[in-house]
Scaffold this active site. Sequence first.
Site, PDB file in Angstrom:
ATOM      1  N   TRP A   1     -30.609 -24.846  28.311  1.00 40.00           N
ATOM      2  CA  TRP A   1     -30.983 -25.446  27.020  1.00 40.00           C
ATOM      3  C   TRP A   1     -30.395 -24.627  25.893  1.00 40.00           C
ATOM      4  CZ3 TRP A   1     -37.112 -25.080  26.501  1.00 40.00           C
ATOM      5  CH2 TRP A   1     -37.543 -23.823  26.925  1.00 40.00           C
ATOM      6  N   ASN A   2     -30.316 -25.333  24.707  1.00 44.71           N
ATOM      7  CA  ASN A   2     -29.631 -24.750  23.554  1.00 44.71           C
ATOM      8  C   ASN A   2     -30.507 -24.796  22.317  1.00 44.71           C
ATOM      9  OD1 ASN A   2     -27.039 -24.566  24.932  1.00 44.71           O
ATOM     10  ND2 ASN A   2     -26.887 -26.774  24.679  1.00 44.71           N
TER      11      ASN A   2
ATOM     12  N   HIS B   1     -27.401 -34.124   7.607  1.00 46.58           N
ATOM     13  CA  HIS B   1     -26.353 -35.126   7.370  1.00 46.58           C
ATOM     14  C   HIS B   1     -25.058 -34.685   8.041  1.00 46.58           C
ATOM     15  CE1 HIS B   1     -28.824 -37.346   4.346  1.00 46.58           C
ATOM     16  NE2 HIS B   1     -29.474 -36.201   4.451  1.00 46.58           N
TER      17      HIS B   1
ATOM     18  N   HIS C   1     -24.767 -40.137  11.147  1.00 48.66           N
ATOM     19  CA  HIS C   1     -26.119 -39.809  10.665  1.00 48.66           C
ATOM     20  C   HIS C   1     -26.678 -40.886   9.759  1.00 48.66           C
ATOM     21  CE1 HIS C   1     -23.872 -38.229   7.149  1.00 48.66           C
ATOM     22  NE2 HIS C   1     -24.967 -38.548   6.489  1.00 48.66           N
TER      23      HIS C   1
ATOM     24  N   ASP D   1     -29.077 -41.913   6.416  1.00 52.05           N
ATOM     25  CA  ASP D   1     -29.551 -41.498   5.088  1.00 52.05           C
ATOM     26  C   ASP D   1     -30.840 -42.248   4.783  1.00 52.05           C
ATOM     27  OD1 ASP D   1     -27.196 -40.032   4.751  1.00 52.05           O
ATOM     28  OD2 ASP D   1     -26.367 -41.369   3.219  1.00 52.05           O
TER      29      ASP D   1
ATOM     30  N   HIS E   1     -33.248 -39.217   0.343  1.00 57.86           N
ATOM     31  CA  HIS E   1     -32.042 -38.380   0.240  1.00 57.86           C
ATOM     32  C   HIS E   1     -31.572 -38.283  -1.208  1.00 57.86           C
ATOM     33  CE1 HIS E   1     -28.268 -36.531   1.136  1.00 57.86           C
ATOM     34  NE2 HIS E   1     -27.540 -37.621   1.119  1.00 57.86           N
TER      35      HIS E   1
ATOM     36  N   HIS F   1     -24.854 -44.137  -3.206  1.00 61.17           N
ATOM     37  CA  HIS F   1     -26.115 -43.437  -2.929  1.00 61.17           C
ATOM     38  C   HIS F   1     -27.142 -43.729  -4.037  1.00 61.17           C
ATOM     39  CE1 HIS F   1     -23.701 -40.916  -0.139  1.00 61.17           C
ATOM     40  NE2 HIS F   1     -24.846 -40.557   0.399  1.00 61.17           N
TER      41      HIS F   1
HETATM   42 MN    MN Z   1     -25.777 -38.497   4.409  1.00 65.33          MN
END
Ligand code: MN
Length: 256
Positions: free
Chosen positions: A61-62, A69, A73, A75, A79, A208
């Site tokens: 595992w990590n 973002h 991904h 938004d 945001h 946005h």
């Molecule tokens: Mn974004």
Amino acid sequence: MSVLKQFAAGLADGSIRVVDLTQPLGPDTPVIGLPDIFGQSPGLSIDVISRYDDAGPGWYWNTLTLGEHTGTHFDAPVHWVTGKDHPNNTTETIPASKLVAPACVLDCSTESAANPDFLLTPDWIERWEAQHGRIPAGSWVLMRTDWSKRVGADAFLNIDENGPHSPGFHKTASEMLAKERDVIGVGVETIGTDAGQAGGFDPPFPNHTIMHGAGKLGLASLCNLDQLPATGAIVFAAPLKIVDGSGSPLRVLALA
Ligand code: MN
């Protein structure tokens, strides 16, 4: 036969395809850069906790470190400052019913190849609608540019002395989609849902500003939009349920 039984049969016989709209997420995944006066979002780094070794002989595992973002991904409305006061505007409060929705795919690949600063306009959308029908309320609008086919961070970010160059939305198109079409949000193949040059637009980052101001969602760094029909696909885009999250990497799948 119930709709879901028909659906299961369609999955089983391959007449319904599952299309992965997600880019691989790794340490080389490019991230957006902002002017130095602003905070920067880190890309992905991966630290091994154990890999069948002394730290964990039977397991691998990590630990991940990354900005919300990063890569393909989501938004959330929170945001952007224009979306900060909407109810249910964070990754954990957006209703699950909004995470599965039909998609309209607007093929701007020719325009984007000819002009990396191409901006989608209301006129362009109306020409698309004359061919495919009016964009239904509650749909994703996915802007196909074939930008995801660019190989390497330099080609993907496409930065010169005047900053990044990548296609996006004219503010009047964002206004139209958010307010007149009442879409659920917009998805793009580029690093963010605004054009590369949009930091210098009025207002800055208009997509946005307008979309999240209207409570709408965003998807960035999608791929395989060329495998979707113009209408009729269903998109599953469910971010991690991060408490008070502004977005998250996610696996975006479409049924087509
Ligand atoms: Mn974004």
